[in-house]
Design a protein around this motif. Structure first.
Motif, mmCIF file in Angstrom:
data_model
loop_
_atom_site.group_PDB
_atom_site.id
_atom_site.type_symbol
_atom_site.label_atom_id
_atom_site.label_comp_id
_atom_site.label_asym_id
_atom_site.label_seq_id
_atom_site.Cartn_x
_atom_site.Cartn_y
_atom_site.Cartn_z
ATOM 1 N N ARG A 15 9.281 4.862 -5.189
ATOM 2 C CA ARG A 15 9.106 5.037 -6.633
ATOM 3 C C ARG A 15 9.330 3.720 -7.370
ATOM 4 N NH1 ARG A 15 12.993 6.740 -10.563
ATOM 5 N NH2 ARG A 15 12.004 7.438 -12.501
ATOM 6 N N ARG A 17 9.123 0.671 -6.062
ATOM 7 C CA ARG A 17 8.072 -0.268 -5.662
ATOM 8 C C ARG A 17 6.784 0.005 -6.428
ATOM 9 N NH1 ARG A 17 9.450 -3.103 -1.029
ATOM 10 N NH2 ARG A 17 11.362 -2.353 0.010
ATOM 11 N N GLN A 18 6.447 1.279 -6.602
ATOM 12 C CA GLN A 18 5.238 1.615 -7.344
ATOM 13 C C GLN A 18 5.377 1.225 -8.808
ATOM 14 O OE1 GLN A 18 2.311 2.781 -5.972
ATOM 15 N NE2 GLN A 18 1.576 2.257 -8.027
ATOM 16 N N HIS A 19 6.581 1.399 -9.361
ATOM 17 C CA HIS A 19 6.819 0.990 -10.741
ATOM 18 C C HIS A 19 6.591 -0.512 -10.908
ATOM 19 C CE1 HIS A 19 8.603 1.011 -14.751
ATOM 20 N NE2 HIS A 19 9.371 0.002 -14.385
ATOM 21 N N LEU A 21 4.601 -2.413 -9.061
ATOM 22 C CA LEU A 21 3.164 -2.662 -8.960
ATOM 23 C C LEU A 21 2.442 -2.289 -10.251
ATOM 24 C CD1 LEU A 21 2.463 -1.388 -5.324
ATOM 25 C CD2 LEU A 21 2.636 -3.749 -6.102
ATOM 26 N N ASP A 22 2.878 -1.205 -10.878
ATOM 27 C CA ASP A 22 2.240 -0.770 -12.123
ATOM 28 C C ASP A 22 2.432 -1.779 -13.255
ATOM 29 O OD1 ASP A 22 1.447 1.521 -10.831
ATOM 30 O OD2 ASP A 22 3.069 2.771 -11.627
ATOM 31 N N ARG A 23 3.520 -2.549 -13.188
ATOM 32 C CA ARG A 23 3.819 -3.504 -14.264
ATOM 33 C C ARG A 23 3.203 -4.882 -14.030
ATOM 34 N NH1 ARG A 23 5.052 -4.301 -18.131
ATOM 35 N NH2 ARG A 23 7.216 -4.758 -18.640
ATOM 36 N N GLY A 25 0.173 -5.708 -14.030
ATOM 37 C CA GLY A 25 -0.996 -5.975 -14.865
ATOM 38 C C GLY A 25 -0.694 -6.980 -15.965
ATOM 39 N N LYS A 26 0.553 -6.977 -16.464
ATOM 40 C CA LYS A 26 0.938 -7.929 -17.496
ATOM 41 C C LYS A 26 0.886 -9.354 -16.974
ATOM 42 C CE LYS A 26 2.542 -8.544 -21.688
ATOM 43 N NZ LYS A 26 1.748 -8.147 -22.880
ATOM 44 N N TYR A 77 15.947 -0.382 -12.850
ATOM 45 C CA TYR A 77 14.729 -0.298 -13.654
ATOM 46 C C TYR A 77 14.902 -1.084 -14.953
ATOM 47 C CZ TYR A 77 12.851 3.355 -10.601
ATOM 48 O OH TYR A 77 12.359 4.051 -9.534
ATOM 49 N N GLU A 81 12.836 -4.460 -16.158
ATOM 50 C CA GLU A 81 12.109 -4.568 -17.427
ATOM 51 C C GLU A 81 12.593 -5.772 -18.233
ATOM 52 O OE1 GLU A 81 9.487 -2.896 -18.336
ATOM 53 O OE2 GLU A 81 9.543 -1.769 -16.461
#
Length: 211
Positions: A15, A17-19, A21-23, A25-26, A77, A81
């Motif tokens: 979970r 690791r996927q978070h 990867l999702d970020r 894009g920035k 997390y 961020e």
């Protein structure tokens, strides 16, 4: 773009690791030429509180200078961020510098260049530039309980202005470099405000050092 997520003294689940990867894009938006991003999560004791803390380092490798940011929080997390926000700001600075450099016929002075940068909170973080280290090891110092982290720092010769700029990008209060003008190992460091200092190492032979 490759994304490498590593945990030190902590197991990272799918979970998280996927978070990460999702970020990413920035990063691709601000630095499309990025080749690799390293995310290191370290579980370590919080000396100010009874509980532990998570420290996250995000390192962006591209064809220019390596850009890095880190943050600590009791939640990984939240730490991630915070580190991403700092990384995004430094990526914007790097992009702005490239645009300014292409538009100028005369180079900026060190004072002009560093004056545009936002100063990070004071402190003296350890030299943890994973992007510039070919070796990383922790070990006890002699027979004492002190632990020493060893780094091999590789760098091409650069000017003092370039060293100041790279120090700001990695968020440190000091930066080790090979001075192009003096041909000496050197360290530039932050003093107060926009005041900086630089130390050049004069390598003496064994006979001179003994005398």
């Amino acid at each position: 773009m490759d994304v490498v997520v590593t945990g030190r003294h902590i197991q990272l689940g799918d979970r998280f690791r996927q978070h990460v990867l999702d970020r990413m894009g920035k990063v691709e938006q601000l630095a499309p030429r990025t080749m690799r991003v390293d995310v290191l999560v370290t579980h370590e004791p919080n000396h100010r509180q009874a509980k532990s803390t998570e420290r996250v380092e995000v390192t962006c490798h591209a064809r220019g200078p390596v850009i890095r940011a880190e943050a600590s929080h009791d939640d990984k997390y939240a730490a991630f961020e915070m580190a991403m926000d700092r990384l995004a700001e430094r990526l914007r600075r790097a992009a702005d510098k490239r645009r300014v450099s292409r538009g100028r016929r005369t180079p900026e002075s060190v004072a002009e260049h560093t004056g545009r940068l936002v100063q990070e909170p004071a402190g003296l973080p350890a030299m943890t530039d994973a992007e510039q280290a070919s070796h990383d090891g922790d070990g006890a110092f002699a027979d004492s309980p002190i632990e020493v982290r060893e780094k091999v720092h590789s760098s091409a010769p650069m000017t003092l202005s370039d060293a100041l700029y790279q120090m700001e990008l990695v968020g440190h209060d000091f930066f080790l470099f090979h001075d192009l003008d003096t041909d000496k190992p050197s360290v530039v460091y932050r003093r107060r405000g926009w005041s900086y200092g630089v130390i050049h190492l004069e390598v003496a032979d064994a006979e001179s050092a003994a005398s």
